[in-house]
Design an enzyme around this catalytic site. Structure first.
Site, short mmCIF file in Angstrom:
data_model
loop_
_atom_site.label_atom_id
_atom_site.label_comp_id
_atom_site.label_asym_id
_atom_site.label_seq_id
_atom_site.Cartn_x
_atom_site.Cartn_y
_atom_site.Cartn_z
N ASP A 123 -1.31 6.71 6.50
CA ASP A 123 -2.37 5.81 6.07
C ASP A 123 -2.56 4.82 7.23
O ASP A 123 -1.71 3.98 7.49
CB ASP A 123 -1.94 5.08 4.79
N TRP B 7 0.82 -1.21 0.00
CA TRP B 7 0.00 0.00 0.00
C TRP B 7 0.86 1.26 0.00
O TRP B 7 0.54 2.23 -0.70
CB TRP B 7 -0.98 0.00 1.18
N LYS C 19 -11.90 -1.71 7.24
CA LYS C 19 -11.18 -2.61 8.13
C LYS C 19 -11.65 -2.44 9.58
O LYS C 19 -12.08 -3.38 10.19
CB LYS C 19 -9.68 -2.38 8.02
C1 LIG Z 1 -7.03 -1.71 2.43
C2 LIG Z 1 -5.96 -0.69 2.42
C3 LIG Z 1 -5.91 0.33 1.45
C4 LIG Z 1 -6.88 0.40 0.29
O1 LIG Z 1 -8.15 0.74 0.67
P1 LIG Z 1 -9.29 1.00 -0.41
O2 LIG Z 1 -10.38 1.57 0.42
O3 LIG Z 1 -9.61 -0.32 -1.04
O4 LIG Z 1 -8.76 1.95 -1.39
C5 LIG Z 1 -4.92 1.27 1.56
N1 LIG Z 1 -4.01 1.23 2.55
C6 LIG Z 1 -4.02 0.26 3.48
C7 LIG Z 1 -2.99 0.27 4.56
C8 LIG Z 1 -4.99 -0.72 3.44
O5 LIG Z 1 -5.00 -1.69 4.37
#
Ligand SMILES: *Cc1c(COP(=O)(O)O)cnc(C)c1O
Length: 360
Positions: free
Chosen positions: A171, A100, A195
């Site tokens: 993030d 990511w 999540k």
């Molecule tokens: C799941 C995830 C993403 C992507 O999320 P989306 O909502 O599908 O764009 C980005 N960064 C991390 C750390 C993730 O776990």
């Protein structure tokens, strides 16, 4: 059969939240309509949005310097919005700790210079590079980190700081609200909701108002500017009302559990149970550096790929779902976010013990 869902995202939501949403699904309060059928500017929905934002501010102890906004497009949209709004021809520092982070850095490179200050890519992202080795850019437009690496299964145990004057952006898609940390050290935090917070498709963005003012309004489309969301309280256009409703319920649930400190205690216990078992087993093994293990995504392997697949299939038949590792890395992964009960982790460990005896 009782099912435990270990999916990485969309992921298990608290059972109490699912039940409440079910009870209210066709009739929200005394409206006679479901929440997703009601006007986003009407008397029923506005308090829901305000509640979600207030809950997040309370849980993270955010000062009035910050705005909490809801943006569609998930965390991945933020990968582009961050550089579009904040790079302004400068250099952005990215710490490359996983799939990511790498994606985020690639998007930023479309808008300006990107400096990868450190990377664990060569060793398949099995650890977090020590902050003492980072080669940061003096006067960078911002520094970006990924607090928990969902695919690799690593997590910063101590969140880093950026050099003085450099905004720190994280993030936190896969570990937001899972552990206590000092949010005031960050200029921006964002998370895809699916999540730890609610349904997929939207991101919760926590941003300092002063940072959002950096955007060159003549160059960034209205819907892609942070200031648009701040000025219009996430309602420039129709927001994802149902997702925001669930977000309000999930954050209510976290507060009822004793806030982040309350859920963190349970998260630590769950992760310790699972890692202790992995460390005691001569069959299953953890694949990441011990010091950097994620308490949200526990990545592990059996002795070989075939047995990994067999384990995933048999676990599924026993009601332990979605234990397959990410398609890019293989192996097995148990995502144990806030909503995964201790009983689920215990059921997994019991099953792993049995599988080990039958297959070693
Ligand atoms: C799941 C995830 C993403 C992507 O999320 P989306 O909502 O599908 O764009 C980005 N960064 C991390 C750390 C993730 O776990």
């Amino acid at each position: 059969m009782k099912v435990y869902n270990f999916a990485a995202g969309p992921a298990t939501l608290p059972a109490e939240v699912m039940k409440k949403a079910q009870d209210e699904f066709t009739c929200y309060q005394d409206s006679g309509s479901g929440i997703m059928e009601l006007s986003h500017r009407g008397k029923y929905f506005k308090p829901v949005l305000e509640k979600a934002e207030a809950n997040i501010k309370q849980l993270l102890n955010l000062s009035d310097e910050y705005s909490v906004i809801i943006v569609q497009g998930g965390a991945s949209m933020q990968f582009a919005m961050i550089p579009m709004n904040l790079l302004n021809g400068g250099t952005a520092d990215y710490v490359d700790t996983g799939v990511w982070s790498n994606k985020a850095a690639k998007e930023a490179a479309m808008f300006g210079n990107v400096n990868i200050v450190a990377s664990s890519r060569e060793t398949k992202y099995d650890h977090i590079p020590a902050a003492s080795e980072w080669k940061s850019t003096p006067g960078a437009a911002y520094m970006h980190i990924t607090s928990n690496n969902t695919v690799a299964g690593t997590q910063y145990q101590n969140l880093p700081t950026a050099p003085a004057g450099v905004p720190l952006i994280a993030d936190m898609s896969s570990d937001i609200m899972s552990r206590c940390f000092d949010a005031s050290k960050f200029d921006m935090i964002y998370a895809g909701a699916q999540k730890n917070l609610g349904p997929s498709g939207m991101a919760v963005v926590i941003i300092k108002k002063a940072l959002a003012e950096r955007t060159d309004n003549s160059k960034v489309p209205t819907m892609l500017r942070y200031s648009t969301y701040i000025e219009n309280e996430s309602m420039f256009n129709t927001p994802p009302t149902f997702g925001i409703y669930i977000l309000s319920l999930v954050t209510d649930w976290i507060i009822a559990k004793g806030g982040i400190a309350g859920v963190e205690k349970v998260n630590n216990a769950k992760a310790a149970m699972l890692y202790d078992f992995l460390d005691s087993s001569s069959f299953f093994r953890s694949t990441v550096a011990k010091a950097d293990r994620s308490r949200m995504n526990v990545v592990f392997r059996t002795p070989n790929d075939e047995t990994d697949a067999k384990f995933v299939a048999e676990a599924k038949a026993a009601g332990l779902m979605e234990l397959k590792g990410h398609r890019l890395v293989g192996g097995c992964r148990a995502s144990i976010y806030n909503a995964m009960p201790v009983e689920g982790v215990q059921a997994l460990i019991d099953f792993m013990k049995k599988f080990e005896l039958e297959n070693r």
